[in-house]
Design a protein around this motif. Structure first.
Motif, PDB file in Angstrom:
ATOM      1  N   LEU A  17       0.613  -1.175   0.038  1.00 21.63           N
ATOM      2  CA  LEU A  17       0.038  -0.048   0.024  1.00 21.63           C
ATOM      3  C   LEU A  17       0.797   1.343   0.132  1.00 21.63           C
ATOM      4  N   ASP A  39       2.079   4.143   1.872  1.00 22.75           N
ATOM      5  CA  ASP A  39       1.671   4.738   2.959  1.00 22.75           C
ATOM      6  C   ASP A  39       0.425   4.916   3.249  1.00 22.75           C
ATOM      7  N   PRO A  40      -0.339   3.809   3.745  1.00 21.61           N
ATOM      8  CA  PRO A  40      -1.984   3.979   3.614  1.00 21.61           C
ATOM      9  C   PRO A  40      -2.480   4.920   4.663  1.00 21.61           C
ATOM     10  N   ALA A  41      -1.570   5.414   5.331  1.00 26.92           N
ATOM     11  CA  ALA A  41      -2.204   6.616   6.490  1.00 26.92           C
ATOM     12  C   ALA A  41      -2.529   7.762   5.458  1.00 26.92           C
TER      13      ALA A  41
END
Lengths: 233, 179
Positions: free
Chosen positions: B171, B173-175
């Motif tokens: 992903l 950096d899914p943040a």
């Protein structure tokens, strides 16, 4: 990790970051791991790295639309809470100390409870009917609880309660004329000791709302004395 | 969120509109029952309203904060049903399918992001995705999962860690992907 989660050894600490961010540690293990994080930079870094993935996991749930009726319920509840907050502020300004009302009788079937002195502290007029706020008797140092009654429905708001021991939860009971009846409301409190729980069903024939500490999964009869007693009528 | 902190119900309604579908979807996935999911979202929203003053932007978005509350409440609800209402909970998926909403551009972007997260989860080896789903959506502790799968606790923890690490790689950096 020790069996009761009270300590973490060097070998285990790094392994707990993933279950921690997934919510897969017990309450005691989570508390121990949070304390461990205060002194372990490696685990803090591991948690930070994995936390971003855990924060994205809600998106893996099939996305569905929230029912329109739910919005009406939520916004109505928020407006009620806003009115309560405003009313309590005004009341605090003109009457800083609240009178205690009459002591209550000992609970039948819970003879040793020795729970006394509950006070109805407010009737708050609202657009959807009045809200009655009952301050509950709480048997825990520095803890407090109020029961917000709107018609025959109630919500219990708790603050400062101690965490339940491993394997135990708080359970809500309804007491009318007879023995306390169990509900399906079992809960734990946040790290700050807070919880807001809806009391299920109508409280029309209920005299007291009780909370006890019970084994995880709940009990059919109370196994401990109540830690919270809120007098409905 | 500043207006919510000051007690603006109108501002709260905006927050609700932005995040209600995600909150309900998560609660529904965990609880497997529509009425229970609605109760969870209502409790979580009231909690957010009452504790808005404690919101710290540096620790994540409002969406992440709200979904965290929803997750905790839903898991609590799931666990307290384990004895009396076990038969009512469908942990394997949605028991009542709801219609997908009409999509704005923002919602379409979020749908794409959701697909990426689901793909990342689906691409994990089954033993890794399973322990992650049992923990996050099923509300089981690592020890319960180990018992269920008859697998050592250390192996379960290791699979969780490996799975999450692989998802993070997939992903980026899914943040940032979940505003």
């Amino acid at each position: 990790m020790s069996g009761d989660g009270s300590r973490l050894d060097k070998e285990a600490c790094g392994a707990n970051a993933a279950p921690y961010v997934l919510g897969a540690l017990t309450d005691a293990e989570s508390d121990a791991f949070r304390r461990h994080l205060e002194t372990c930079a490696v685990c803090r870094e591991e948690v930070a790295a994995l936390q971003v993935v855990a924060a994205a996991l809600p998106a893996a749930a099939p996305q569905v639309r929230a029912p329109n009726e739910l919005k009406r319920r939520v916004i109505s509840a928020v407006r009620d809470a806003r009115r309560d907050r405003a009313s309590e502020g005004r009341r605090a300004t003109r009457r800083p100390s609240l009178p205690a009302l009459r002591p209550r009788q000992a609970l039948a079937g819970l003879a040793a409870a020795a729970i006394v002195a509950l006070a109805v502290i407010a009737f708050v007029p609202g657009g959807g009917g009045s809200v009655r706020i009952v301050r509950a008797e709480v048997h825990a140092p520095r803890a407090s609880a109020v029961l917000r009654l709107s018609g025959a429905r109630g919500d219990l708001e708790i603050a400062g309660m101690p965490q339940t021991p491993p394997g135990r939860v708080y359970e809500v009971w309804l007491k009318g004329a007879g023995a306390p009846r169990p509900t399906n409301v079992l809960f734990t409190v946040s790290s700050r000791g807070e919880a807001t729980v809806g009391v299920p069903g109508s409280l029309a024939s209920v005299k007291d709302v009780l909370v006890t500490s019970e084994p995880r999964g709940g009990s059919q009869v109370p196994t401990r004395e109540p830690v919270i007693v809120a007098r409905v009528s | 969120m500043q207006l919510v902190r000051r007690g603006s119900a109108a501002a709260f309604e905006v927050v609700y509109d932005r995040h209600a579908d995600a909150a309900f979807s998560l609660a529904y996935r965990i609880c497997g029952q529509r009425s229970l999911a609605e109760d969870v979202v209502q409790e979580a929203c009231l909690s957010l309203w009452r504790s808005g003053a404690r919101y710290d932007r540096s620790r994540g978005s409002v969406r992440t904060w709200l979904l965290g509350i929803v997750h905790n409440r839903a898991i609590d609800a799931l666990r307290r049903r384990t004895v009396r209402d076990r038969g009512l909970v469908n942990r394997e998926g949605i028991a009542e399918r709801l219609p997908a909403p009409e999509r704005t551009d923002v919602e379409a972007a979020r749908r794409d992001e959701a697909r990426e997260v689901r793909d990342a989860l689906d691409q994990l080896p089954e033993e890794q995705s399973r322990v992650i789903e049992l923990a996050y959506f099923g509300g089981l502790t690592h020890a319960q999962i180990a018992s269920m799968l008859q697998t050592p606790v250390g192996t379960v923890k290791g699979r969780m860690r490996l799975g999450l690490a692989k998802m993070r790689m997939a992903l980026g950096d899914p943040a940032e992907a979940v505003p």
